[in-house]
Motif scaffolding. Structure first.
Motif, PDB file in Angstrom:
ATOM      1  N   GLY A   1       6.263   7.667  -3.216  1.00 20.86           N
ATOM      2  CA  GLY A   1       7.249   8.132  -2.430  1.00 20.86           C
ATOM      3  C   GLY A   1       7.903   7.048  -1.321  1.00 20.86           C
ATOM      4  O   GLY A   1       8.857   7.310  -0.488  1.00 20.86           O
ATOM      5  N   ALA A   2       7.020   6.017  -1.083  1.00 22.73           N
ATOM      6  CA  ALA A   2       7.483   4.849   0.069  1.00 22.73           C
ATOM      7  C   ALA A   2       8.653   4.345  -0.064  1.00 22.73           C
ATOM      8  O   ALA A   2       9.361   4.122   0.763  1.00 22.73           O
ATOM      9  N   PRO A   3       9.303   4.091  -1.462  1.00 26.56           N
ATOM     10  CA  PRO A   3      10.728   3.616  -1.156  1.00 26.56           C
ATOM     11  C   PRO A   3      11.742   4.470  -0.846  1.00 26.56           C
ATOM     12  O   PRO A   3      12.818   4.106  -0.230  1.00 26.56           O
ATOM     13  N   PHE A   4      11.382   5.753  -0.551  1.00 30.97           N
ATOM     14  CA  PHE A   4      12.397   6.760   0.177  1.00 30.97           C
ATOM     15  C   PHE A   4      12.516   6.548   1.556  1.00 30.97           C
ATOM     16  O   PHE A   4      12.983   7.150   2.351  1.00 30.97           O
ATOM     17  N   LEU A   5      11.214   5.870   2.178  1.00 32.49           N
ATOM     18  CA  LEU A   5      10.974   5.860   3.651  1.00 32.49           C
ATOM     19  C   LEU A   5      11.671   4.572   4.107  1.00 32.49           C
ATOM     20  O   LEU A   5      11.441   4.282   5.441  1.00 32.49           O
ATOM     21  N   PHE A   6      12.497   3.897   3.492  1.00 32.61           N
ATOM     22  CA  PHE A   6      13.205   2.466   3.875  1.00 32.61           C
ATOM     23  C   PHE A   6      12.297   1.617   4.570  1.00 32.61           C
ATOM     24  O   PHE A   6      12.536   0.926   5.547  1.00 32.61           O
ATOM     25  N   ALA A   7      11.202   1.349   4.025  1.00 32.49           N
ATOM     26  CA  ALA A   7      10.023   0.536   4.604  1.00 32.49           C
ATOM     27  C   ALA A   7       9.516  -0.428   3.528  1.00 32.49           C
ATOM     28  O   ALA A   7       8.352  -0.068   3.037  1.00 32.49           O
ATOM     29  N   LYS A   8      10.255  -1.453   3.101  1.00 38.80           N
ATOM     30  CA  LYS A   8       9.562  -2.284   2.085  1.00 38.80           C
ATOM     31  C   LYS A   8       8.164  -2.881   2.523  1.00 38.80           C
ATOM     32  O   LYS A   8       7.199  -3.101   1.876  1.00 38.80           O
ATOM     33  N   ASN A   9       8.453  -3.254   3.891  1.00 38.65           N
ATOM     34  CA  ASN A   9       6.867  -3.815   4.537  1.00 38.65           C
ATOM     35  C   ASN A   9       5.732  -3.006   4.438  1.00 38.65           C
ATOM     36  O   ASN A   9       4.751  -3.245   4.164  1.00 38.65           O
ATOM     37  N   LEU A  10       6.250  -1.582   4.607  1.00 38.90           N
ATOM     38  CA  LEU A  10       5.074  -0.701   4.629  1.00 38.90           C
ATOM     39  C   LEU A  10       4.484  -0.567   2.995  1.00 38.90           C
ATOM     40  O   LEU A  10       3.354  -0.203   2.756  1.00 38.90           O
ATOM     41  N   ILE A  11       5.317  -0.753   1.966  1.00 38.15           N
ATOM     42  CA  ILE A  11       5.121  -0.515   0.556  1.00 38.15           C
ATOM     43  C   ILE A  11       4.408  -1.846   0.423  1.00 38.15           C
ATOM     44  O   ILE A  11       3.072  -1.820  -0.042  1.00 38.15           O
ATOM     45  N   ILE A  12       4.641  -3.056   0.870  1.00 43.52           N
ATOM     46  CA  ILE A  12       3.612  -4.128   0.575  1.00 43.52           C
ATOM     47  C   ILE A  12       2.289  -4.219   1.202  1.00 43.52           C
ATOM     48  O   ILE A  12       1.319  -4.281   0.622  1.00 43.52           O
ATOM     49  N   LEU A  13       2.411  -3.684   2.484  1.00 50.14           N
ATOM     50  CA  LEU A  13       1.114  -3.339   3.273  1.00 50.14           C
ATOM     51  C   LEU A  13       0.285  -2.377   2.522  1.00 50.14           C
ATOM     52  O   LEU A  13      -0.908  -2.583   2.367  1.00 50.14           O
ATOM     53  N   ALA A  14       0.708  -1.280   1.898  1.00 49.97           N
ATOM     54  CA  ALA A  14      -0.062  -0.354   1.414  1.00 49.97           C
ATOM     55  C   ALA A  14      -0.591  -1.027  -0.056  1.00 49.97           C
ATOM     56  O   ALA A  14      -1.860  -0.715  -0.374  1.00 49.97           O
ATOM     57  N   ALA A  15       0.142  -1.515  -0.774  1.00 49.47           N
ATOM     58  CA  ALA A  15      -0.213  -2.178  -1.856  1.00 49.47           C
ATOM     59  C   ALA A  15      -1.219  -3.231  -1.695  1.00 49.47           C
ATOM     60  O   ALA A  15      -2.277  -3.531  -2.455  1.00 49.47           O
ATOM     61  N   SER A  16      -1.042  -4.165  -0.871  1.00 51.38           N
ATOM     62  CA  SER A  16      -1.937  -5.152  -0.395  1.00 51.38           C
ATOM     63  C   SER A  16      -3.476  -4.558  -0.063  1.00 51.38           C
ATOM     64  O   SER A  16      -4.359  -5.059  -0.741  1.00 51.38           O
ATOM     65  N   SER A  17      -3.378  -3.541   0.572  1.00 48.36           N
ATOM     66  CA  SER A  17      -4.574  -2.790   1.264  1.00 48.36           C
ATOM     67  C   SER A  17      -5.177  -2.183  -0.019  1.00 48.36           C
ATOM     68  O   SER A  17      -6.722  -2.066  -0.127  1.00 48.36           O
ATOM     69  N   GLY A  18      -4.712  -1.512  -1.047  1.00 51.29           N
ATOM     70  CA  GLY A  18      -4.919  -0.869  -2.124  1.00 51.29           C
ATOM     71  C   GLY A  18      -5.690  -1.956  -2.971  1.00 51.29           C
ATOM     72  O   GLY A  18      -6.646  -1.783  -3.625  1.00 51.29           O
ATOM     73  N   LEU A  19      -4.946  -3.145  -3.353  1.00 45.39           N
ATOM     74  CA  LEU A  19      -5.687  -4.312  -4.087  1.00 45.39           C
ATOM     75  C   LEU A  19      -6.965  -4.761  -3.546  1.00 45.39           C
ATOM     76  O   LEU A  19      -7.596  -4.944  -4.038  1.00 45.39           O
ATOM     77  N   LEU A  20      -6.925  -5.026  -2.201  1.00 45.47           N
ATOM     78  CA  LEU A  20      -8.063  -5.666  -1.633  1.00 45.47           C
ATOM     79  C   LEU A  20      -9.465  -4.707  -1.903  1.00 45.47           C
ATOM     80  O   LEU A  20     -10.423  -4.794  -2.020  1.00 45.47           O
ATOM     81  N   PHE A  21      -9.054  -3.119  -1.716  1.00 44.31           N
ATOM     82  CA  PHE A  21     -10.005  -2.168  -1.908  1.00 44.31           C
ATOM     83  C   PHE A  21     -10.394  -2.379  -3.261  1.00 44.31           C
ATOM     84  O   PHE A  21     -11.538  -1.973  -3.601  1.00 44.31           O
ATOM     85  N   SER A  22      -9.312  -2.439  -4.089  1.00 46.81           N
ATOM     86  CA  SER A  22      -9.713  -2.355  -5.420  1.00 46.81           C
ATOM     87  C   SER A  22     -10.805  -3.552  -5.793  1.00 46.81           C
ATOM     88  O   SER A  22     -11.705  -3.456  -6.611  1.00 46.81           O
ATOM     89  N   ILE A  23     -10.488  -4.736  -5.358  1.00 46.10           N
ATOM     90  CA  ILE A  23     -11.267  -5.975  -5.328  1.00 46.10           C
ATOM     91  C   ILE A  23     -12.626  -5.639  -4.979  1.00 46.10           C
ATOM     92  O   ILE A  23     -13.688  -6.192  -5.543  1.00 46.10           O
ATOM     93  N   PHE A  24     -12.763  -4.931  -3.819  1.00 45.06           N
ATOM     94  CA  PHE A  24     -14.004  -4.755  -3.191  1.00 45.06           C
ATOM     95  C   PHE A  24     -14.974  -3.890  -4.186  1.00 45.06           C
ATOM     96  O   PHE A  24     -16.209  -4.139  -4.557  1.00 45.06           O
ATOM     97  N   LEU A  25     -14.266  -2.853  -4.835  1.00 45.49           N
ATOM     98  CA  LEU A  25     -14.914  -1.965  -5.571  1.00 45.49           C
ATOM     99  C   LEU A  25     -15.508  -2.636  -6.914  1.00 45.49           C
ATOM    100  O   LEU A  25     -16.496  -2.451  -7.524  1.00 45.49           O
TER     101      LEU A  25
END
Length: 70
Positions: free
Chosen positions: A11-35
């Motif tokens: 749903g994030a593309p509908f929020l008009f915030a590309k930086n928010l999408i990149i931030l969320a995906a980056s944090s998810g990736l870092l958490f996945s690497i940790f796990l």
């Protein structure tokens, strides 16, 4: 919690915030690497679903740079 992450990224593309999408995906990736590191070094057992989720998160991270904001 993972389901909320995936729903947010859908749903994030509908929020008009590309930086928010990149931030969320980056944090998810870092958490996945940790796990994954926990699986390999601490637990020493592998969960197929966890690895699949990490792969999907990685693909979402790569895709987040190319998603147009609607």
């Amino acid at each position: 919690m993972g389901l909320i992450f995936y729903i947010f990224l859908l749903g994030a593309p509908f929020l008009f915030a590309k930086n928010l999408i990149i931030l969320a995906a980056s944090s998810g990736l870092l958490f996945s690497i940790f796990l994954i590191a926990l699986q390999f070094f601490v637990i020493r057992d592998y969960c197929l679903y966890c690895l699949l989720s990490a792969l999907i998160t990685f693909l979402l991270f790569i895709n987040s740079f190319f998603v147009p904001v609607l």
